[in-house]
Enzyme design. Structure first.
Site, PDB file in Angstrom:
ATOM      1  N   THR A 180      13.453  -8.251   4.235  1.00 52.51           N
ATOM      2  CA  THR A 180      13.133  -6.934   3.681  1.00 52.51           C
ATOM      3  C   THR A 180      14.083  -6.515   2.571  1.00 52.51           C
ATOM      4  OG1 THR A 180      14.518  -5.811   5.325  1.00 52.51           O
ATOM      5  CG2 THR A 180      12.213  -6.193   5.904  1.00 52.51           C
ATOM      6  N   LYS A 181      15.203  -7.254   2.422  1.00 55.37           N
ATOM      7  CA  LYS A 181      16.208  -6.911   1.417  1.00 55.37           C
ATOM      8  C   LYS A 181      16.591  -8.157   0.643  1.00 55.37           C
ATOM      9  CE  LYS A 181      18.158  -3.230   4.299  1.00 55.37           C
ATOM     10  NZ  LYS A 181      19.368  -2.748   5.019  1.00 55.37           N
ATOM     11  N   HIS A 201       0.847  -1.190   0.000  1.00 56.27           N
ATOM     12  CA  HIS A 201       0.000   0.000   0.000  1.00 56.27           C
ATOM     13  C   HIS A 201       0.882   1.240   0.000  1.00 56.27           C
ATOM     14  CE1 HIS A 201      -4.002  -1.735   0.740  1.00 56.27           C
ATOM     15  NE2 HIS A 201      -3.405  -2.608   1.544  1.00 56.27           N
ATOM     16  N   ARG A 230      19.224 -11.523   8.648  1.00 53.45           N
ATOM     17  CA  ARG A 230      20.654 -11.237   8.513  1.00 53.45           C
ATOM     18  C   ARG A 230      21.392 -12.513   8.118  1.00 53.45           C
ATOM     19  NH1 ARG A 230      22.205  -7.494  13.770  1.00 53.45           N
ATOM     20  NH2 ARG A 230      20.939  -5.694  13.233  1.00 53.45           N
TER      21      ARG A 230
END
Length: 567
Positions: A160-161, A109, A175
Protein backbone atom coordinates in the site's frame (compact mmCIF):
# COMPACT_ATOMS: atom_id res chain seq x y z
CA UNK A 1 0.05 -25.17 -24.27
CA UNK A 2 3.68 -25.71 -23.22
CA UNK A 3 4.67 -22.10 -23.84
CA UNK A 4 1.38 -20.60 -22.61
CA UNK A 5 2.17 -21.66 -19.06
CA UNK A 6 5.96 -21.82 -19.37
CA UNK A 7 6.84 -18.94 -21.68
CA UNK A 8 10.47 -18.87 -20.55
CA UNK A 9 11.01 -21.99 -22.67
CA UNK A 10 9.84 -20.31 -25.88
CA UNK A 11 13.09 -18.72 -27.05
CA UNK A 12 15.18 -21.88 -26.69
CA UNK A 13 12.66 -24.60 -27.58
CA UNK A 14 10.09 -23.19 -30.01
CA UNK A 15 9.91 -24.87 -33.41
CA UNK A 16 9.66 -22.93 -36.64
CA UNK A 17 5.89 -23.57 -36.64
CA UNK A 18 5.66 -22.28 -33.06
CA UNK A 19 7.52 -19.11 -34.01
CA UNK A 20 5.39 -18.45 -37.09
CA UNK A 21 2.23 -18.88 -35.03
CA UNK A 22 3.50 -16.50 -32.33
CA UNK A 23 4.63 -13.90 -34.88
CA UNK A 24 1.21 -14.00 -36.54
CA UNK A 25 -0.50 -13.62 -33.15
CA UNK A 26 1.66 -10.64 -32.18
CA UNK A 27 1.20 -9.01 -35.60
CA UNK A 28 -2.57 -9.25 -35.20
CA UNK A 29 -2.38 -7.54 -31.80
CA UNK A 30 -0.25 -4.57 -32.83
CA UNK A 31 -3.07 -2.32 -33.93
CA UNK A 32 -5.75 -3.93 -31.78
CA UNK A 33 -4.03 -3.25 -28.41
CA UNK A 34 -1.59 -0.47 -29.30
CA UNK A 35 1.33 -2.87 -29.13
CA UNK A 36 4.87 -1.55 -29.45
CA UNK A 37 7.02 -4.66 -29.15
CA UNK A 38 10.68 -5.40 -29.65
CA UNK A 39 11.75 -8.29 -31.84
CA UNK A 40 11.73 -10.92 -29.10
CA UNK A 41 8.50 -11.05 -27.07
CA UNK A 42 5.96 -13.74 -26.26
CA UNK A 43 2.24 -13.14 -25.70
CA UNK A 44 0.16 -16.21 -24.93
CA UNK A 45 -2.97 -16.50 -27.07
CA UNK A 46 -4.71 -17.36 -23.77
CA UNK A 47 -3.80 -13.99 -22.23
CA UNK A 48 -6.58 -11.37 -22.06
CA UNK A 49 -4.84 -8.23 -23.34
CA UNK A 50 -7.07 -5.17 -23.78
CA UNK A 51 -4.65 -2.28 -23.48
CA UNK A 52 -4.80 1.21 -24.87
CA UNK A 53 -1.05 0.94 -25.29
CA UNK A 54 1.39 -1.86 -24.48
CA UNK A 55 5.16 -1.43 -24.82
CA UNK A 56 7.33 -4.55 -24.42
CA UNK A 57 11.13 -4.74 -24.48
CA UNK A 58 13.22 -7.72 -25.58
CA UNK A 59 12.52 -11.07 -23.90
CA UNK A 60 9.28 -9.98 -22.22
CA UNK A 61 6.33 -12.30 -21.97
CA UNK A 62 2.66 -12.41 -20.97
CA UNK A 63 1.67 -15.92 -19.87
CA UNK A 64 -1.64 -17.74 -20.07
CA UNK A 65 -4.67 -16.06 -18.48
CA UNK A 66 -2.79 -12.88 -17.65
CA UNK A 67 -5.27 -9.96 -17.65
CA UNK A 68 -3.67 -6.75 -18.92
CA UNK A 69 -5.46 -3.42 -19.50
CA UNK A 70 -4.69 0.29 -19.59
CA UNK A 71 -1.34 1.87 -20.47
CA UNK A 72 1.43 -0.60 -19.69
CA UNK A 73 5.14 -0.15 -20.31
CA UNK A 74 7.65 -2.99 -19.83
CA UNK A 75 11.44 -2.73 -20.10
CA UNK A 76 13.56 -5.68 -21.17
CA UNK A 77 13.30 -9.14 -19.54
CA UNK A 78 9.95 -8.46 -17.84
CA UNK A 79 7.63 -11.39 -17.14
CA UNK A 80 3.93 -11.55 -16.30
CA UNK A 81 3.16 -15.07 -15.17
CA UNK A 82 -0.12 -17.07 -15.38
CA UNK A 83 -3.26 -15.47 -13.95
CA UNK A 84 -1.51 -12.22 -13.06
CA UNK A 85 -3.50 -8.97 -13.38
CA UNK A 86 -1.82 -5.78 -14.64
CA UNK A 87 -4.32 -2.93 -14.97
CA UNK A 88 -4.17 0.84 -15.22
CA UNK A 89 -1.11 3.00 -15.80
CA UNK A 90 1.78 0.67 -15.08
CA UNK A 91 5.47 1.28 -15.71
CA UNK A 92 7.94 -1.60 -15.31
CA UNK A 93 11.71 -1.10 -15.50
CA UNK A 94 14.10 -3.76 -16.75
CA UNK A 95 14.10 -7.33 -15.38
CA UNK A 96 10.83 -7.15 -13.43
CA UNK A 97 9.38 -10.57 -12.57
CA UNK A 98 5.69 -10.76 -11.63
CA UNK A 99 4.53 -14.01 -10.03
CA UNK A 100 1.39 -15.99 -10.75
CA UNK A 101 -1.95 -14.68 -9.43
CA UNK A 102 -0.43 -11.29 -8.58
CA UNK A 103 -2.40 -8.07 -9.16
CA UNK A 104 -0.99 -4.65 -10.03
CA UNK A 105 -4.00 -2.33 -9.77
CA UNK A 106 -3.06 1.08 -11.12
CA UNK A 107 -6.48 2.68 -10.65
CA UNK A 108 -9.10 3.21 -7.98
CA UNK A 109 -12.75 4.14 -7.38
CA UNK A 110 -13.92 7.15 -5.47
CA UNK A 111 -15.60 6.47 -2.12
CA UNK A 112 -17.80 9.52 -1.60
CA UNK A 113 -20.88 8.65 0.51
CA UNK A 114 -23.44 10.25 -1.84
CA UNK A 115 -23.48 7.51 -4.48
CA UNK A 116 -22.82 3.83 -4.99
CA UNK A 117 -19.19 2.90 -5.45
CA UNK A 118 -19.63 1.57 -8.98
CA UNK A 119 -20.96 5.00 -10.03
CA UNK A 120 -17.96 6.83 -8.61
CA UNK A 121 -15.33 8.31 -10.94
CA UNK A 122 -12.22 6.26 -11.64
CA UNK A 123 -8.90 7.74 -10.53
CA UNK A 124 -5.39 6.62 -11.46
CA UNK A 125 -2.02 7.67 -10.08
CA UNK A 126 -0.29 4.69 -11.65
CA UNK A 127 2.22 2.15 -10.36
CA UNK A 128 5.94 2.48 -11.02
CA UNK A 129 8.29 -0.49 -10.63
CA UNK A 130 12.07 -0.02 -10.85
CA UNK A 131 14.71 -2.30 -12.35
CA UNK A 132 15.51 -5.81 -11.13
CA UNK A 133 12.39 -6.24 -9.00
CA UNK A 134 10.98 -9.65 -8.04
CA UNK A 135 7.29 -9.70 -7.13
CA UNK A 136 6.16 -13.04 -5.72
CA UNK A 137 2.89 -14.87 -6.29
CA UNK A 138 -0.48 -13.69 -4.92
CA UNK A 139 0.81 -10.16 -4.27
CA UNK A 140 -1.49 -7.12 -4.50
CA UNK A 141 0.06 -3.74 -5.33
CA UNK A 142 -2.29 -0.76 -5.05
CA UNK A 143 -2.52 2.41 -7.11
CA UNK A 144 0.05 5.14 -6.43
CA UNK A 145 2.81 2.81 -5.24
CA UNK A 146 6.42 3.13 -6.40
CA UNK A 147 8.78 0.20 -5.89
CA UNK A 148 12.49 0.99 -5.99
CA UNK A 149 15.21 -0.81 -7.93
CA UNK A 150 16.33 -4.29 -6.75
CA UNK A 151 13.41 -4.72 -4.33
CA UNK A 152 11.81 -8.10 -3.53
CA UNK A 153 8.10 -8.40 -2.64
CA UNK A 154 7.27 -11.58 -0.72
CA UNK A 155 4.45 -13.88 -1.79
CA UNK A 156 1.01 -12.86 -0.51
CA UNK A 157 2.01 -9.30 0.31
CA UNK A 158 -0.37 -6.34 0.07
CA UNK A 159 1.68 -3.29 -0.89
CA UNK A 160 0.00 0.00 0.00
CA UNK A 161 3.05 2.27 0.32
CA UNK A 162 6.25 2.94 -1.59
CA UNK A 163 9.03 0.38 -1.23
CA UNK A 164 12.64 1.67 -1.14
CA UNK A 165 15.36 0.34 -3.40
CA UNK A 166 16.94 -2.95 -2.21
CA UNK A 167 14.19 -3.55 0.35
CA UNK A 168 12.75 -7.04 0.89
CA UNK A 169 9.17 -6.70 2.15
CA UNK A 170 6.34 -9.08 3.05
CA UNK A 171 3.01 -9.17 4.86
CA UNK A 172 -0.35 -7.41 4.88
CA UNK A 173 0.34 -4.56 4.82
CA UNK A 174 3.83 -5.17 3.44
CA UNK A 175 6.62 -4.42 5.92
CA UNK A 176 10.40 -4.36 5.56
CA UNK A 177 12.08 -7.69 6.33
CA UNK A 178 15.67 -6.92 5.44
CA UNK A 179 17.92 -5.17 2.96
CA UNK A 180 18.68 -7.42 0.01
CA UNK A 181 22.37 -6.54 0.21
CA UNK A 182 22.66 -8.05 3.70
CA UNK A 183 23.78 -11.70 3.53
CA UNK A 184 21.21 -14.33 4.49
CA UNK A 185 23.44 -15.74 7.21
CA UNK A 186 23.22 -12.49 9.18
CA UNK A 187 20.46 -13.89 11.41
CA UNK A 188 19.39 -12.34 14.72
CA UNK A 189 21.38 -13.61 17.67
CA UNK A 190 19.77 -14.85 20.88
CA UNK A 191 19.21 -12.26 23.57
CA UNK A 192 18.33 -12.43 27.21
CA UNK A 193 14.72 -12.67 28.40
CA UNK A 194 12.90 -9.53 29.48
CA UNK A 195 13.14 -8.18 32.99
CA UNK A 196 11.04 -5.53 34.66
CA UNK A 197 13.57 -2.79 34.04
CA UNK A 198 12.64 -2.72 30.36
CA UNK A 199 15.43 -4.76 28.83
CA UNK A 200 14.85 -6.38 25.49
CA UNK A 201 12.34 -9.22 25.59
CA UNK A 202 14.10 -11.09 22.80
CA UNK A 203 14.87 -10.78 19.10
CA UNK A 204 11.25 -10.92 17.98
CA UNK A 205 10.16 -8.23 20.40
CA UNK A 206 13.05 -6.02 19.32
CA UNK A 207 12.34 -6.73 15.66
CA UNK A 208 8.78 -5.56 16.19
CA UNK A 209 9.98 -2.32 17.80
CA UNK A 210 12.38 -1.74 14.91
CA UNK A 211 9.65 -2.28 12.33
CA UNK A 212 7.27 0.05 14.18
CA UNK A 213 9.98 2.71 14.57
CA UNK A 214 10.90 2.64 10.87
CA UNK A 215 7.26 2.80 9.76
CA UNK A 216 6.59 5.73 12.08
CA UNK A 217 9.68 7.56 10.84
CA UNK A 218 8.80 7.01 7.18
CA UNK A 219 5.22 8.15 7.68
CA UNK A 220 6.39 11.37 9.33
CA UNK A 221 9.46 12.10 7.19
CA UNK A 222 7.71 14.81 5.17
CA UNK A 223 6.63 16.58 8.36
CA UNK A 224 10.13 16.35 9.86
CA UNK A 225 11.65 17.98 6.77
CA UNK A 226 8.90 20.58 6.32
CA UNK A 227 9.30 21.67 9.95
CA UNK A 228 12.89 22.73 9.22
CA UNK A 229 12.29 24.42 5.85
CA UNK A 230 11.89 28.17 6.19
CA UNK A 231 10.68 28.71 2.65
CA UNK A 232 14.20 29.65 1.56
CA UNK A 233 16.66 27.60 3.59
CA UNK A 234 16.95 24.51 5.74
CA UNK A 235 17.62 25.03 9.44
CA UNK A 236 18.45 22.36 12.00
CA UNK A 237 15.29 23.16 13.99
CA UNK A 238 12.71 25.96 13.97
CA UNK A 239 14.27 29.26 15.03
CA UNK A 240 17.86 28.15 14.40
CA UNK A 241 20.21 29.90 12.00
CA UNK A 242 20.50 28.43 8.49
CA UNK A 243 23.50 26.12 8.05
CA UNK A 244 25.03 24.16 5.22
CA UNK A 245 24.88 21.01 7.31
CA UNK A 246 21.10 21.33 7.68
CA UNK A 247 20.78 21.00 3.90
CA UNK A 248 23.02 17.94 3.89
CA UNK A 249 21.14 16.38 6.82
CA UNK A 250 17.84 16.93 4.99
CA UNK A 251 19.23 15.08 1.96
CA UNK A 252 20.41 12.17 4.12
CA UNK A 253 17.09 11.88 5.99
CA UNK A 254 15.09 11.94 2.75
CA UNK A 255 17.31 9.27 1.22
CA UNK A 256 16.94 7.03 4.29
CA UNK A 257 13.20 7.39 4.76
CA UNK A 258 11.82 8.45 1.37
CA UNK A 259 14.30 6.79 -0.96
CA UNK A 260 15.08 10.01 -2.81
CA UNK A 261 15.76 13.75 -2.45
CA UNK A 262 13.80 16.02 -0.11
CA UNK A 263 10.43 17.00 -1.58
CA UNK A 264 11.27 20.71 -1.13
CA UNK A 265 12.91 22.49 -2.88
CA UNK A 266 13.46 20.81 -6.24
CA UNK A 267 16.43 18.46 -6.51
CA UNK A 268 18.22 20.75 -8.97
CA UNK A 269 17.87 23.68 -6.56
CA UNK A 270 19.41 21.67 -3.74
CA UNK A 271 22.28 20.60 -5.98
CA UNK A 272 22.91 24.17 -7.12
CA UNK A 273 22.89 25.47 -3.53
CA UNK A 274 25.43 22.89 -2.34
CA UNK A 275 27.74 22.97 -5.36
CA UNK A 276 27.81 26.77 -5.61
CA UNK A 277 29.18 27.05 -2.08
CA UNK A 278 32.51 25.41 -2.86
CA UNK A 279 35.59 27.64 -2.94
CA UNK A 280 37.38 26.94 -6.27
CA UNK A 281 40.81 27.73 -4.83
CA UNK A 282 40.76 25.27 -1.92
CA UNK A 283 37.78 23.04 -2.71
CA UNK A 284 36.46 23.67 0.82
CA UNK A 285 32.92 24.74 1.69
CA UNK A 286 32.54 27.65 4.16
CA UNK A 287 29.53 28.11 6.41
CA UNK A 288 26.63 30.32 5.31
CA UNK A 289 27.67 33.94 5.80
CA UNK A 290 31.28 33.08 6.70
CA UNK A 291 34.23 34.65 4.87
CA UNK A 292 34.52 33.13 1.42
CA UNK A 293 30.82 32.19 1.24
CA UNK A 294 28.48 33.51 -1.49
CA UNK A 295 26.69 35.59 1.16
CA UNK A 296 29.94 37.30 2.16
CA UNK A 297 30.61 38.13 -1.47
CA UNK A 298 27.10 39.53 -1.95
CA UNK A 299 27.41 41.71 1.15
CA UNK A 300 30.81 42.97 0.08
CA UNK A 301 32.65 41.59 3.12
CA UNK A 302 35.04 39.41 1.19
CA UNK A 303 35.92 37.60 -2.04
CA UNK A 304 34.84 34.11 -2.94
CA UNK A 305 37.34 31.80 -1.26
CA UNK A 306 40.68 33.13 -2.36
CA UNK A 307 42.54 30.24 -0.72
CA UNK A 308 42.16 31.62 2.82
CA UNK A 309 39.92 28.81 4.13
CA UNK A 310 41.47 26.35 6.55
CA UNK A 311 41.00 22.62 7.04
CA UNK A 312 39.29 22.78 10.42
CA UNK A 313 35.94 22.84 12.21
CA UNK A 314 32.74 22.96 10.22
CA UNK A 315 34.60 23.78 7.02
CA UNK A 316 36.40 20.45 7.31
CA UNK A 317 33.18 18.60 8.16
CA UNK A 318 31.53 19.94 5.01
CA UNK A 319 33.92 17.77 2.98
CA UNK A 320 31.97 14.85 4.48
CA UNK A 321 28.43 16.17 4.72
CA UNK A 322 28.21 18.09 1.45
CA UNK A 323 30.22 15.54 -0.52
CA UNK A 324 28.00 12.64 0.51
CA UNK A 325 24.82 14.69 0.07
CA UNK A 326 25.87 15.38 -3.52
CA UNK A 327 26.53 11.64 -3.94
CA UNK A 328 22.98 10.89 -2.86
CA UNK A 329 21.69 13.49 -5.30
CA UNK A 330 23.59 11.83 -8.13
CA UNK A 331 26.31 14.42 -8.62
CA UNK A 332 29.60 15.64 -7.11
CA UNK A 333 31.64 18.71 -6.15
CA UNK A 334 32.54 21.11 -8.96
CA UNK A 335 36.20 21.22 -7.90
CA UNK A 336 38.73 18.86 -6.30
CA UNK A 337 39.62 19.36 -2.65
CA UNK A 338 42.79 21.27 -3.52
CA UNK A 339 43.55 22.03 0.12
CA UNK A 340 44.50 18.34 0.27
CA UNK A 341 45.56 17.43 -3.29
CA UNK A 342 48.09 20.26 -3.35
CA UNK A 343 49.43 19.56 0.16
CA UNK A 344 53.04 18.28 -0.07
CA UNK A 345 53.70 15.09 1.92
CA UNK A 346 56.08 16.89 4.29
CA UNK A 347 53.40 19.49 5.04
CA UNK A 348 50.81 16.74 5.59
CA UNK A 349 53.10 15.07 8.14
CA UNK A 350 53.68 18.43 9.81
CA UNK A 351 49.92 19.02 9.93
CA UNK A 352 49.31 15.62 11.57
CA UNK A 353 52.21 15.96 13.99
CA UNK A 354 51.02 19.43 14.95
CA UNK A 355 47.60 18.27 16.12
CA UNK A 356 47.02 18.06 19.88
CA UNK A 357 46.81 14.29 20.24
CA UNK A 358 47.49 14.45 24.00
CA UNK A 359 44.52 16.64 24.99
CA UNK A 360 42.43 16.93 21.83
CA UNK A 361 42.42 13.54 20.08
CA UNK A 362 38.74 14.03 19.15
CA UNK A 363 39.49 17.22 17.21
CA UNK A 364 42.66 15.70 15.78
CA UNK A 365 40.71 12.65 14.58
CA UNK A 366 38.17 14.91 12.85
CA UNK A 367 40.98 16.53 10.85
CA UNK A 368 42.20 13.09 9.75
CA UNK A 369 38.61 12.23 8.79
CA UNK A 370 38.45 15.33 6.58
CA UNK A 371 41.83 14.58 5.01
CA UNK A 372 40.86 10.97 4.28
CA UNK A 373 37.50 11.99 2.83
CA UNK A 374 39.13 14.69 0.72
CA UNK A 375 41.52 12.08 -0.69
CA UNK A 376 38.54 9.83 -1.42
CA UNK A 377 36.76 12.67 -3.24
CA UNK A 378 39.81 13.58 -5.27
CA UNK A 379 40.44 9.96 -6.24
CA UNK A 380 36.87 8.85 -6.89
CA UNK A 381 35.35 12.00 -8.38
CA UNK A 382 38.35 13.48 -10.19
CA UNK A 383 40.81 10.62 -10.67
CA UNK A 384 43.50 12.50 -8.78
CA UNK A 385 46.26 10.36 -7.30
CA UNK A 386 49.33 11.43 -5.43
CA UNK A 387 51.61 10.64 -2.52
CA UNK A 388 49.26 12.01 0.15
CA UNK A 389 47.28 8.78 0.66
CA UNK A 390 50.38 6.66 1.20
CA UNK A 391 51.80 9.37 3.46
CA UNK A 392 48.62 9.44 5.54
CA UNK A 393 48.45 5.68 6.06
CA UNK A 394 52.15 5.47 6.79
CA UNK A 395 51.74 8.10 9.50
CA UNK A 396 48.69 6.33 10.96
CA UNK A 397 50.37 2.92 11.12
CA UNK A 398 53.43 4.28 12.89
CA UNK A 399 51.48 6.40 15.38
CA UNK A 400 48.79 3.93 16.48
CA UNK A 401 49.30 2.87 20.12
CA UNK A 402 49.56 -0.95 20.38
CA UNK A 403 48.61 -0.76 24.08
CA UNK A 404 45.08 0.51 23.42
CA UNK A 405 44.72 0.33 19.60
CA UNK A 406 44.05 4.04 19.15
CA UNK A 407 45.71 7.38 18.49
CA UNK A 408 46.33 9.82 21.33
CA UNK A 409 46.03 9.11 25.03
CA UNK A 410 43.27 9.20 27.68
CA UNK A 411 43.47 12.08 30.13
CA UNK A 412 42.57 12.50 33.79
CA UNK A 413 39.77 14.95 33.10
CA UNK A 414 37.72 13.50 30.24
CA UNK A 415 38.89 9.92 30.61
CA UNK A 416 38.77 8.03 27.31
CA UNK A 417 36.19 10.35 25.67
CA UNK A 418 38.53 12.18 23.31
CA UNK A 419 40.62 9.19 22.34
CA UNK A 420 37.55 7.01 21.57
CA UNK A 421 35.59 9.72 19.78
CA UNK A 422 38.73 10.65 17.87
CA UNK A 423 39.19 6.99 16.95
CA UNK A 424 35.71 6.96 15.41
CA UNK A 425 36.30 10.08 13.32
CA UNK A 426 39.78 8.99 12.24
CA UNK A 427 38.80 5.45 11.26
CA UNK A 428 35.55 6.52 9.57
CA UNK A 429 37.43 8.64 7.06
CA UNK A 430 40.33 6.23 6.56
CA UNK A 431 40.10 2.54 7.44
CA UNK A 432 36.31 2.25 7.06
CA UNK A 433 36.04 4.52 4.03
CA UNK A 434 38.82 2.70 2.15
CA UNK A 435 37.99 -0.80 3.41
CA UNK A 436 41.31 -1.43 5.19
CA UNK A 437 41.89 -3.54 8.35
CA UNK A 438 42.57 -1.82 11.65
CA UNK A 439 46.05 -2.24 13.20
CA UNK A 440 45.05 -3.51 16.69
CA UNK A 441 41.32 -4.36 16.67
CA UNK A 442 41.24 -6.37 19.95
CA UNK A 443 42.95 -3.58 21.90
CA UNK A 444 40.56 -1.07 20.35
CA UNK A 445 37.60 -3.16 21.54
CA UNK A 446 38.99 -3.19 25.08
CA UNK A 447 39.35 0.60 25.06
CA UNK A 448 35.89 1.22 23.62
CA UNK A 449 34.16 -1.07 26.11
CA UNK A 450 36.02 0.51 29.02
CA UNK A 451 34.84 3.93 27.83
CA UNK A 452 31.28 2.64 27.30
CA UNK A 453 31.01 1.98 31.04
CA UNK A 454 31.79 5.61 31.98
CA UNK A 455 28.60 6.95 33.70
CA UNK A 456 29.50 10.53 32.80
CA UNK A 457 28.70 9.80 29.18
CA UNK A 458 26.38 6.80 29.32
CA UNK A 459 24.26 7.22 32.43
CA UNK A 460 20.43 7.07 32.60
CA UNK A 461 19.94 10.59 31.19
CA UNK A 462 23.24 11.01 29.34
CA UNK A 463 24.55 9.80 26.03
CA UNK A 464 24.18 12.14 23.09
CA UNK A 465 24.34 11.11 19.45
CA UNK A 466 28.08 11.72 19.11
CA UNK A 467 28.99 9.65 22.15
CA UNK A 468 26.77 6.69 21.22
CA UNK A 469 27.84 6.78 17.57
CA UNK A 470 31.49 6.95 18.60
CA UNK A 471 31.11 3.68 20.52
CA UNK A 472 28.88 1.65 18.22
CA UNK A 473 30.73 2.42 15.01
CA UNK A 474 34.08 1.24 16.44
CA UNK A 475 32.38 -1.89 17.84
CA UNK A 476 30.72 -2.48 14.47
CA UNK A 477 33.95 -1.85 12.53
CA UNK A 478 36.20 -3.98 14.75
CA UNK A 479 33.54 -6.69 14.64
CA UNK A 480 34.40 -7.17 10.95
CA UNK A 481 37.88 -8.33 12.04
CA UNK A 482 37.47 -9.98 15.43
CA UNK A 483 34.90 -11.60 17.73
CA UNK A 484 36.80 -10.33 20.77
CA UNK A 485 34.33 -9.62 23.64
CA UNK A 486 31.46 -9.73 21.18
CA UNK A 487 28.80 -10.58 23.77
CA UNK A 488 29.67 -7.50 25.86
CA UNK A 489 29.44 -5.27 22.83
CA UNK A 490 26.09 -6.76 21.83
CA UNK A 491 24.72 -6.26 25.34
CA UNK A 492 25.70 -2.58 25.24
CA UNK A 493 24.22 -2.21 21.75
CA UNK A 494 20.94 -3.84 22.81
CA UNK A 495 20.51 -1.54 25.80
CA UNK A 496 21.18 1.59 23.79
CA UNK A 497 19.03 0.43 20.88
CA UNK A 498 16.05 -0.04 23.19
CA UNK A 499 16.58 3.44 24.57
CA UNK A 500 17.04 5.05 21.15
CA UNK A 501 13.85 3.52 19.74
CA UNK A 502 11.86 5.43 22.36
CA UNK A 503 13.31 8.82 21.44
CA UNK A 504 11.20 9.69 18.38
CA UNK A 505 8.98 12.78 18.79
CA UNK A 506 6.00 12.88 16.44
CA UNK A 507 6.31 15.26 13.53
CA UNK A 508 9.76 16.39 14.65
CA UNK A 509 12.16 13.44 14.73
CA UNK A 510 15.00 12.87 17.18
CA UNK A 511 16.97 15.25 19.36
CA UNK A 512 20.77 15.19 19.45
CA UNK A 513 20.59 14.30 23.16
CA UNK A 514 17.65 11.93 23.37
CA UNK A 515 14.50 12.70 25.31
CA UNK A 516 13.70 9.71 27.53
CA UNK A 517 10.83 8.92 29.85
CA UNK A 518 12.65 10.25 32.90
CA UNK A 519 14.73 13.05 31.37
CA UNK A 520 13.93 16.57 30.20
CA UNK A 521 12.25 17.17 26.86
CA UNK A 522 14.82 18.18 24.25
CA UNK A 523 14.18 19.80 20.89
CA UNK A 524 14.55 17.49 17.86
CA UNK A 525 16.44 18.67 14.80
CA UNK A 526 17.76 17.47 11.48
CA UNK A 527 21.23 16.71 12.86
CA UNK A 528 19.88 14.58 15.70
CA UNK A 529 17.43 12.80 13.38
CA UNK A 530 20.04 12.05 10.74
CA UNK A 531 22.59 10.83 13.26
CA UNK A 532 20.22 8.67 15.29
CA UNK A 533 18.74 7.04 12.18
CA UNK A 534 22.27 5.91 11.29
CA UNK A 535 23.09 4.98 14.90
CA UNK A 536 19.94 2.87 15.19
CA UNK A 537 20.92 1.06 12.00
CA UNK A 538 24.44 0.39 13.33
CA UNK A 539 23.12 -0.80 16.71
CA UNK A 540 20.61 -3.07 14.98
CA UNK A 541 23.16 -4.36 12.49
CA UNK A 542 25.59 -5.23 15.30
CA UNK A 543 22.78 -7.45 16.62
CA UNK A 544 21.93 -8.86 13.18
CA UNK A 545 18.57 -7.03 13.09
CA UNK A 546 19.09 -4.14 10.66
CA UNK A 547 17.07 -5.84 7.90
CA UNK A 548 13.86 -5.08 9.78
CA UNK A 549 14.39 -1.33 9.40
CA UNK A 550 14.04 -1.33 5.63
CA UNK A 551 16.63 1.41 5.22
CA UNK A 552 20.40 1.47 5.00
CA UNK A 553 22.71 4.51 5.34
CA UNK A 554 24.32 5.51 2.03
CA UNK A 555 25.95 8.79 3.02
CA UNK A 556 28.36 9.83 5.76
CA UNK A 557 27.52 6.74 7.84
CA UNK A 558 27.41 4.19 5.02
CA UNK A 559 28.55 0.71 6.13
CA UNK A 560 30.28 -0.21 2.87
CA UNK A 561 33.67 1.26 1.94
CA UNK A 562 33.23 4.24 -0.37
CA UNK A 563 36.32 3.34 -2.38
CA UNK A 564 39.29 0.99 -2.34
CA UNK A 565 42.90 1.77 -1.57
CA UNK A 566 44.71 2.11 -4.91
CA UNK A 567 47.44 -0.46 -5.46
Amino acid sequence: MTFDFRPWLYWDHATDDDRRAQEAHVAGLRSEIGLEAAGKVYISPLAAVHTERLRMGDFCYLAAHAYVTGDVSMGRDCTVNPYAVVRGTISLGDAVRIGAHTSLLGFNHGTAPDREVFRQPITSEGIRIGDDVWIGSNVVILDGVTIGDHAVIGAGSVVTKDVPAWAMVAGNPARAIRDRRTPRDRQPRPVAPSDRQGRSAGPRDLEGRLVAFAERAREQAHDVLARCWTGERYVDRPGAEPTVRAWADAVEIADLLLGGPPPTPARDEIIAFLRDRQDPATGLVPEIGAPGSPEAVTSGTGPVGGGDLELEGITAYHILSVGYALDLLGTRFRHPIRAISELPPADLIALLDGLDWARGAWTAGSVVDAVGTGLHRNLTDFGLTGPQLETLYGWLLTRCRPTHGMWGEPDSGAGRLHVVNGFYRLTRGTYAQFGLPLPYPERAVDTVLAHARDPRYFGPDTGNACNVLDVIHPLWLTGRQTGHRRAEGESWARDHLNRALGGWQDGAGLSFALTTGTGPTRTPGLQGTEMWLAIIWLLADHLGLSDTLGYRPRGVHRPEPATTYPT
